[in-house]
Scaffold this active site. Structure first.
Site, PDB file in Angstrom:
ATOM      1  N   ASP A  12       9.029 -67.169  25.682  1.00  0.00           N
ATOM      2  CA  ASP A  12       7.923 -68.217  24.404  1.00  0.00           C
ATOM      3  C   ASP A  12       8.064 -67.745  23.301  1.00  0.00           C
ATOM      4  OD1 ASP A  12       6.447 -70.295  24.153  1.00  0.00           O
ATOM      5  OD2 ASP A  12       5.914 -70.062  25.776  1.00  0.00           O
ATOM      6  N   CYS A  54       7.725 -75.736  20.853  1.00  0.00           N
ATOM      7  CA  CYS A  54       7.881 -76.144  23.390  1.00  0.00           C
ATOM      8  C   CYS A  54       8.539 -76.914  24.092  1.00  0.00           C
ATOM      9  CB  CYS A  54       6.432 -75.535  23.666  1.00  0.00           C
ATOM     10  SG  CYS A  54       6.335 -74.718  25.413  1.00  0.00           S
ATOM     11  N   HIS A 115       4.991 -77.125  31.759  1.00  0.00           N
ATOM     12  CA  HIS A 115       4.908 -77.397  30.348  1.00  0.00           C
ATOM     13  C   HIS A 115       5.508 -79.043  30.226  1.00  0.00           C
ATOM     14  CE1 HIS A 115       3.737 -77.064  25.813  1.00  0.00           C
ATOM     15  NE2 HIS A 115       2.397 -78.205  26.527  1.00  0.00           N
ATOM     16  N   ASN A 263      12.384 -71.789  20.739  1.00  0.00           N
ATOM     17  CA  ASN A 263      12.142 -72.128  19.796  1.00  0.00           C
ATOM     18  C   ASN A 263      11.643 -71.074  18.573  1.00  0.00           C
ATOM     19  OD1 ASN A 263       8.994 -73.453  21.144  1.00  0.00           O
ATOM     20  ND2 ASN A 263       9.457 -71.082  19.641  1.00  0.00           N
TER      21      ASN A 263
END
Length: 437
Positions: A12, A54, A115, A263
């Protein structure tokens, strides 16, 4: 022959050069296990994320399709205002990599960050995963496991769980435990989605810092380069345990294992040699570390410069498993098996991005990149100018027009960005000013 197993590890906000094998500038590399994974498999020097933020990348990873096809992917992050929303999430009826593999007899598990929408309308177990251990939101404190609202967000399936421990280590242990339950008779998909090295900036020795910041987990007054690197190191240690668990169970040879980031990097990340970061369609926001290990097919120490994008792995894993995608939801990613056999293989295609933030557009075509940002257009020859400094728009007007037209034609096939789609201002607060030209 037993079915091939799949492990997809997603970091992440990891920067391109945060691994030893991708150019970490530390005297002592923080990632010996990931570096060994690269030596045993393939390093992709042109790995791209589907988005510089994200959730949109995670929509593409789940579905194998341009995230722009789904309304939820236009919202970043899926956070406070989307709680209880019945639209902003991954629709349970949409086929996913997990649901298609599960339908073919695979055991499926998501360990880590989801998410993609909140219960009761959305969730991992509604989208193909047999087992879930992790969080629904975009980020939690590594010790209290509370989200930005101060609400506990650590779950096992549909039940909250209160495990004491450092989040990265908890996820690694659950992944190793899952591998310990597998054998060669039934294939599995393990999605291991770490929260590291996303804020708050806490290593496993920073419980006092967790208590200090409380619910302010954006951690605007915290962190340091050494802390960040230690967070990456602790994630790498867990991945090392996972690799050893695969060997111990005799599963390594027949497991395709992929590692990448959702990302580009944020505050403390190293995106060298690229400029830009998370939120940008500059290379620093979308060029990500990408490694794949599959001893049965990938030759050790392979390196590929071929551009690939997150959603390609859905098409690849389904093809390897012999599972057909749902014809009502055709894939946009491509099967990378020819590339895994021959690192020089290069498909004839363009890659596209768009972002409401700063009205960004980007297209990648045979080493050339068309970029539009804040109403200004750029054309970069990435083969000679990875740092996107020499704008070739005036020198190559015909190519600029060709790529602009190609982007517009592709964009016309996608749903428009909703006017009410939002981007959290927290990104503007936590990151450095954007490059200007």
């Amino acid at each position: 022959m037993p079915p091939t197993n799949f492990i997809f590890i997603l970091a992440d906000d990891l920067g391109y050069a945060d691994l030893g094998c991708t150019g970490a500038r530390d005297a002592i590399a923080a990632t010996p296990n990931l570096d060994e994974m690269a030596r045993q498999g393939m390093l992709f020097t042109s790995g791209y994320s589907n988005s510089p933020v994200c959730s949109p990348t995670r929509f593409a990873l789940a579905t194998g399709r341009w995230q722009y096809r789904l309304r939820g992917a236009a919202e970043e992050p899926l956070s406070k205002k989307t709680l209880g929303d019945k639209i902003l999430g991954l629709p349970p009826e949409h086929p996913t990599l997990a649901s298609l593999l599960r339908g073919a007899g695979y055991r499926t598990a998501l360990i880590g960050k989801w998410h993609l929408g909140y219960p009761p309308d959305f969730g991992p177990r509604k989208s193909g995963y047999d087992y879930f251990f992790g969080l629904h939101s975009g980020g939690v404190d590594y010790f209290s496991h509370a989200d930005t609202r101060g609400v506990h967000d650590l779950w096992e399936n549909e039940s909250p769980t209160h495990c004491d421990g450092y989040m990265t280590d908890l996820l690694s242990r659950k992944a190793v435990e899952f591998i310990g339950q597998q054998d060669r008779s039934r294939g599995f998909l393990l999605s291991l989605h770490y929260t590291a090295p996303h804020w708050p900036w806490e290593t496993r020795n920073d419980r006092p810092e967790s208590r200090r910041i409380g619910t302010a987990i954006h951690h605007l007054d915290g962190g340091a380069l050494a802390t960040y690197r230690q967070m990456v190191r602790e994630m790498d240690e867990g991945i090392g345990e996972l690799l050893r668990a695969l060997e111990a169970r005799g599963l390594a040879e027949n497991t395709l294992m992929v590692f990448t980031s959702d990302n580009g990097g944020e505050r403390y990340s190293d995106n060298w040699p690229f400029i830009g970061q998370k939120m940008d369609l500059l290379e620093g926001g979308i060029r990500v570390p990408l490694l794949a290990r599959w001893p049965r097919m990938i030759r050790p120490e392979s390196v590929s410069t071929t551009p690939v994008i997150t959603m390609d792995w859905v098409a690849t894993m389904l093809a390897v498993a012999g599972v057909q995608p749902d014809p009502a939801y055709p894939l946009d990613g491509i099967d990378l098996q020819p590339l895994l056999e021959d690192p020089a293989w290069r498909p004839d295609r363009n890659l596209y991005w768009r972002m409401k933030h700063r009205s960004q557009r980007a297209l990648l075509h045979q080493g050339w990149k068309y970029l539009s940002m804040d109403g200004h257009e750029y054309l970069f020859d990435l083969s000679a100018d990875q740092r996107e400094k020499a704008n070739q728009a005036k020198r190559e007007p015909r190519l600029l027009q060709e790529l602009r037209s190609a982007w517009l034609a592709w964009n016309a096939t996608m749903p428009p960005i909703p006017q009410d789609a939002g981007v959290s201002l927290v990104y503007n607060e936590t990151m450095l000013p954007r490059p200007t030209y």
